[in-house]
Design a protein around this motif. Structure first.
Motif, short mmCIF file in Angstrom:
data_model
loop_
_atom_site.label_atom_id
_atom_site.label_comp_id
_atom_site.label_asym_id
_atom_site.label_seq_id
_atom_site.Cartn_x
_atom_site.Cartn_y
_atom_site.Cartn_z
N LEU A 1 -59.93 58.19 13.60
CA LEU A 1 -60.60 57.51 14.70
C LEU A 1 -60.32 58.21 16.02
O LEU A 1 -59.16 58.49 16.36
CB LEU A 1 -60.12 56.06 14.76
CG LEU A 1 -60.85 55.13 15.75
CD1 LEU A 1 -62.28 54.86 15.25
CD2 LEU A 1 -60.08 53.83 15.91
N GLN B 1 -61.28 62.51 22.81
CA GLN B 1 -62.67 62.49 22.40
C GLN B 1 -62.98 63.78 21.64
O GLN B 1 -62.29 64.80 21.81
CB GLN B 1 -63.60 62.33 23.60
CG GLN B 1 -63.34 61.05 24.37
CD GLN B 1 -64.42 60.73 25.38
OE1 GLN B 1 -65.59 61.04 25.18
NE2 GLN B 1 -64.03 60.09 26.47
N ASP C 1 -64.22 58.07 21.13
CA ASP C 1 -65.68 58.01 21.19
C ASP C 1 -66.35 58.02 19.82
O ASP C 1 -67.57 58.11 19.73
CB ASP C 1 -66.23 59.16 22.03
CG ASP C 1 -65.84 60.53 21.47
OD1 ASP C 1 -64.85 60.60 20.71
OD2 ASP C 1 -66.51 61.52 21.80
N GLY C 2 -65.57 57.96 18.74
CA GLY C 2 -66.21 57.97 17.42
C GLY C 2 -65.23 58.27 16.31
O GLY C 2 -64.09 57.78 16.32
N ARG C 3 -65.66 59.09 15.38
CA ARG C 3 -64.84 59.40 14.21
C ARG C 3 -64.81 60.90 13.96
O ARG C 3 -65.85 61.56 14.03
CB ARG C 3 -65.40 58.69 12.96
CG ARG C 3 -65.37 57.17 13.06
CD ARG C 3 -65.96 56.53 11.82
NE ARG C 3 -65.83 55.07 11.84
CZ ARG C 3 -66.12 54.27 10.83
NH1 ARG C 3 -66.59 54.80 9.71
NH2 ARG C 3 -65.96 52.97 10.94
N VAL D 1 -59.60 50.19 19.80
CA VAL D 1 -60.89 50.87 19.91
C VAL D 1 -61.74 50.54 18.68
O VAL D 1 -61.25 50.57 17.55
CB VAL D 1 -60.70 52.41 20.01
CG1 VAL D 1 -62.04 53.12 19.97
CG2 VAL D 1 -59.97 52.77 21.30
N ARG D 2 -63.01 50.19 18.91
CA ARG D 2 -63.99 50.01 17.85
C ARG D 2 -63.52 49.07 16.74
O ARG D 2 -63.71 49.33 15.55
CB ARG D 2 -64.38 51.37 17.27
CG ARG D 2 -65.03 52.29 18.29
CD ARG D 2 -65.32 53.66 17.73
NE ARG D 2 -65.96 54.47 18.76
CZ ARG D 2 -67.28 54.50 18.98
NH1 ARG D 2 -68.08 53.78 18.22
NH2 ARG D 2 -67.80 55.25 19.94
N GLY D 3 -62.88 47.99 17.14
CA GLY D 3 -62.44 46.99 16.17
C GLY D 3 -61.10 47.27 15.53
O GLY D 3 -60.60 46.45 14.76
#
Length: 272
Positions: free
Chosen positions: A151, A117, A154-156, A86-88
């Motif tokens: 992490l 999430q 959907d975000g941090r 996820v996200r790199g």
């Protein structure tokens, strides 16, 4: 090992005879300065690591310590994390099995990948019966609040948000007995950061927290954490001893004997 041996000579050897005469089985450290970044379980007497002889716990300060035995009959958790890339950040292949096995043993809510999430996590934490929070994901602690996070899909989850979530338990009948962060660098911090994200959780009201000092191996971590929870089922076993047994099991496996695999994990605060 030479460095671990020297620290053992300074910190443990002067008290060895007294520890033996009093039949001590658990050591609780209140480290200051750079010692906050040292895994005490990896201190070495020339033949054995400290964790092979004693269960080990850390507390950021005695004023934060209120050790009480864990009530096994009332444990209920939220178990969240990411096994997908996820996200790199790379995939954590063993997280799925880790979380599912623990959730099946203890009951509670499983939030895996797309379900992990921020809003779902916040909603799950509204359960008044909850007293265990386990998060298995990537994390970074930079030493400053703005750049420290766990992490989610959907975000941090920022360090402030984590503190807010844990702080909710202050007003409940059941406190947050155990926060497990089986992710990278969740106990890391500089010598003034009081052990990173885990330390923040303790200040916010968690009775105890388990976090890692550095980037940990996915396979070894999954095995250690699963074993920790299995040991914790025994009412006669404290949190510190449950971690000790899980770490010793890895030490006995030649593939994972090196402290890099097991000593990163620190148990903060309540060790009973």
């Amino acid at each position: 090992r030479p460095h671990a041996r020297r620290l053992y000579q300074w910190l443990i050897e002067p008290f060895q005879s007294e520890l033996a005469s009093r039949e001590i089985d658990t050591l609780v450290f209140v480290p200051d300065g750079i010692l906050r970044t040292v895994p005490m379980s990896a201190l070495y007497d020339g033949r054995h690591f400290l964790i092979e002889k004693y269960a080990v716990a850390i507390t950021p300060g005695m004023e934060l310590t209120d050790p009480r035995p864990l009530d096994r009959q009332q444990l209920r958790g939220v178990f969240g994390g990411l096994s997908k890339a996820v996200r790199g950040f790379p995939a954590l292949a063993h997280v799925s099995g880790e979380l599912q096995s623990i959730q099946q043993s203890y009951g509670g809510t499983l939030l895996l990948n797309e379900d992990f999430q921020l809003d779902r996590l916040q909603q799950s934490l509204s359960d008044e019966r909850l007293n265990v929070l386990h998060i298995a994901t990537h994390a970074e602690f930079k030493g400053d609040i703005d750049n420290s996070f766990l992490l989610t899909f959907d975000g941090r989850l920022t360090i402030n948000e984590l503190a807010d979530y844990v702080g909710l338990f202050r007003f409940r009948k059941n406190p947050l007995e155990l926060l497990v962060l089986s992710a990278c660098e969740t106990a890391q911090g500089d010598d003034r950061a009081a052990l990173g994200l885990s330390g923040v959780a303790i200040k916010a009201g968690a009775r105890s927290a388990l976090g890692a000092l550095w980037k940990v191996n996915d396979v070894a971590t999954s095995r250690l954490i699963s074993d920790f929870y299995e040991q914790l089922k025994d009412p006669a076993v404290s949190r510190a001893v449950a971690l000790q047994r899980a770490q010793r099991d890895l030490i006995e496996d030649l593939s994972y004997r090196h402290p890099g695999y097991w000593s990163a994990f620190l148990l903060l605060n309540s060790w009973l």
